[in-house]
Design a protein around this motif. Structure first.
Motif, mmCIF file in Angstrom:
data_model
loop_
_atom_site.group_PDB
_atom_site.id
_atom_site.type_symbol
_atom_site.label_atom_id
_atom_site.label_comp_id
_atom_site.label_asym_id
_atom_site.label_seq_id
_atom_site.Cartn_x
_atom_site.Cartn_y
_atom_site.Cartn_z
ATOM 1 N N ALA A 1 -19.211 23.669 41.076
ATOM 2 C CA ALA A 1 -19.845 22.238 41.022
ATOM 3 C C ALA A 1 -21.044 22.371 42.083
ATOM 4 O O ALA A 1 -22.147 21.761 41.795
ATOM 5 N N ARG A 2 -20.509 22.636 43.284
ATOM 6 C CA ARG A 2 -21.432 22.660 44.417
ATOM 7 C C ARG A 2 -22.895 23.585 44.136
ATOM 8 O O ARG A 2 -23.871 23.150 44.372
ATOM 9 N N THR A 3 -22.597 24.703 43.793
ATOM 10 C CA THR A 3 -23.734 25.618 43.777
ATOM 11 C C THR A 3 -24.663 25.262 42.484
ATOM 12 O O THR A 3 -25.660 25.487 42.484
ATOM 13 N N LYS A 4 -23.889 24.827 41.259
ATOM 14 C CA LYS A 4 -24.492 24.678 40.161
ATOM 15 C C LYS A 4 -25.493 23.247 40.255
ATOM 16 O O LYS A 4 -26.593 23.522 39.844
ATOM 17 N N MET A 5 -24.951 22.226 40.881
ATOM 18 C CA MET A 5 -25.579 21.196 41.004
ATOM 19 C C MET A 5 -26.778 21.108 41.912
ATOM 20 O O MET A 5 -27.606 20.808 41.643
ATOM 21 N N GLN A 6 -26.445 21.912 43.250
ATOM 22 C CA GLN A 6 -27.465 21.944 44.268
ATOM 23 C C GLN A 6 -28.642 22.635 43.676
ATOM 24 O O GLN A 6 -29.728 22.124 43.883
ATOM 25 N N SER A 7 -28.276 23.587 43.047
ATOM 26 C CA SER A 7 -29.515 24.458 42.643
ATOM 27 C C SER A 7 -30.228 23.779 41.534
ATOM 28 O O SER A 7 -31.543 23.679 41.155
ATOM 29 N N GLY A 8 -29.342 23.312 40.473
ATOM 30 C CA GLY A 8 -30.077 22.766 39.366
ATOM 31 C C GLY A 8 -30.794 21.539 39.618
ATOM 32 O O GLY A 8 -31.710 21.544 38.842
ATOM 33 N N LEU A 9 -30.257 20.517 40.268
ATOM 34 C CA LEU A 9 -30.951 19.360 40.692
ATOM 35 C C LEU A 9 -32.427 19.631 41.406
ATOM 36 O O LEU A 9 -33.401 19.104 41.227
ATOM 37 N N LYS A 10 -32.397 20.689 42.476
ATOM 38 C CA LYS A 10 -33.446 21.269 42.938
ATOM 39 C C LYS A 10 -34.657 21.726 42.143
ATOM 40 O O LYS A 10 -35.743 21.485 42.102
#
Ligand code: HEC
Ligand code: HEC
Ligand code: HEC
Ligand code: HEC
Length: 198
Positions: free
Chosen positions: A164-173
């Motif tokens: 969740a952490r990696t996907k969301m932080q990079s995805g939203l950026k």
């Protein structure tokens, strides 16, 4: 203008300028104002009513229709006891946008009369098309309704799973929005849908 009409007008004119005439006029004015407020209140009560789950499920009720599926999800029941209802995700909070959504919903009334989705078969046949309407509007609003509750700033990424952490932080950026990755959070995904994100 006929003479009798003129007479009526003249008499009204004098009546108005008498102290008790003006008083009566004032009373009518105030009564009108109160009626307006009551009407306005009634209108808003109606708007509130059409946001309740009872209202939505009066049409969207049976098995295989969105209600039963949603009852199995975290938005219906979770450890914290916060229930997210249909309108939280499907109706904007902002007054003007809410009104626009309600006016669009007259289309639903029309299709309800026609019985467009009143059997499981019909519902499944149309599900992808309906879901696509929802996805398109959520994408256009940058998932505004999701963000009314979930905010990126308020997420404790350390408490999330690594995925969740990696996907969301990079995805939203990269400019993705919630609905790009979180389709099917409240309902079963349409059978004919192929997922490319995530
Ligand atoms: C009068 C019956 C009725 C009520 C009440 C009703 N709906 Fe619907 N709804 C329908 C029908 C019929 C359709 C299918 C419309 C179509 O075929 O284009 C539909 C479609 C939808 C869609 C698909 C989106 C789209 O744009 O095509 C969503 C989302 C939805 N309804 C949510 C809700 C919510 C949330 C509520 C309560 C605020 C609600 N509905 C109240 C009958 C109703
Ligand atoms: C009214 C507030 C509210 C709204 C609106 C809302 N959520 Fe939630 N969401 C919650 C709550 C509460 C939970 C449960 C948290 C828990 O498990 O303790 C949750 C859980 C989740 C989860 C994790 C559980 C799961 O089902 O996978 C995801 C992902 C999620 N929401 C995405 C979304 C998306 C996407 C939207 C918009 C379409 C949305 N949420 C709209 C309050 C909301
Ligand atoms: C690039 C894809 C992507 C984007 C964009 C994204 N997410 Fe996620 N999110 C994920 C993935 C992957 C997970 C982990 C799900 C899993 O492991 O099953 C997740 C998990 C979650 C969870 C559960 C967290 C937990 O650990 O319990 C919530 C809530 C959530 N997302 C909400 C949102 C919201 C709200 C937005 C928009 C602000 C958003 N996400 C944007 C991919 C994304
Ligand atoms: C957590 C947010 C959320 C809640 C709560 C929610 N929906 Fe949805 N709804 C969505 C999303 C997102 C879609 C787009 C399809 C998908 O991703 O599953 C959708 C799609 C739909 C559709 C289109 C057909 C389909 O099955 O995809 C209908 C109809 C609908 N919702 C009605 C409702 C009704 C009625 C309720 C309340 C019983 C409700 N929704 C509760 C988020 C929500």
């Amino acid at each position: 203008m006929t003479d009798s009409k003129k007479n009526v007008l003249v008499r009204l004119w004098f009546w108005f300028w008498q102290p008790n005439g003006r008083f009566a006029f004032g009373a009518i004015f105030i009564a009108g104002g109160i009626a307006g407020v009551i009407f306005w209140g009634g209108f808003n009560t109606f708007m509130e009513y059409t946001n309740t789950m009872t209202f939505c499920t009066s049409c969207h009720e049976m098995k295989a229709f969105p209600f039963e599926e949603y009852k199995k999800t975290a938005h219906y029941k979770n450890a914290a006891g916060v229930r997210v209802i249909c309108s939280d995700c499907h109706v904007p909070k902002d007054w003007t946008r809410k009104l626009v959504r309600k006016i669009q919903a007259t289309n639903e009334l029309f299709h309800w009369v026609l019985g467009t989705i009143d059997t499981r078969e019909k519902y499944e046949a149309k599900r992808l098309e309906l879901a696509e309407h929802v996805w398109a509007s959520m994408k256009a609003s940058d998932s505004r309704e999701c963000r009314n509750c979930h905010s990126y700033e308020a997420m404790d990424f350390h408490k999330q799973t690594r995925r969740a952490r990696t996907k969301m932080q990079s995805g939203l950026k990269e400019g993705k929005t919630c609905i790009d990755c979180h389709k099917g959070v409240a309902h079963r995904l349409p059978e004919d849908y192929e997922d490319e994100d995530d």
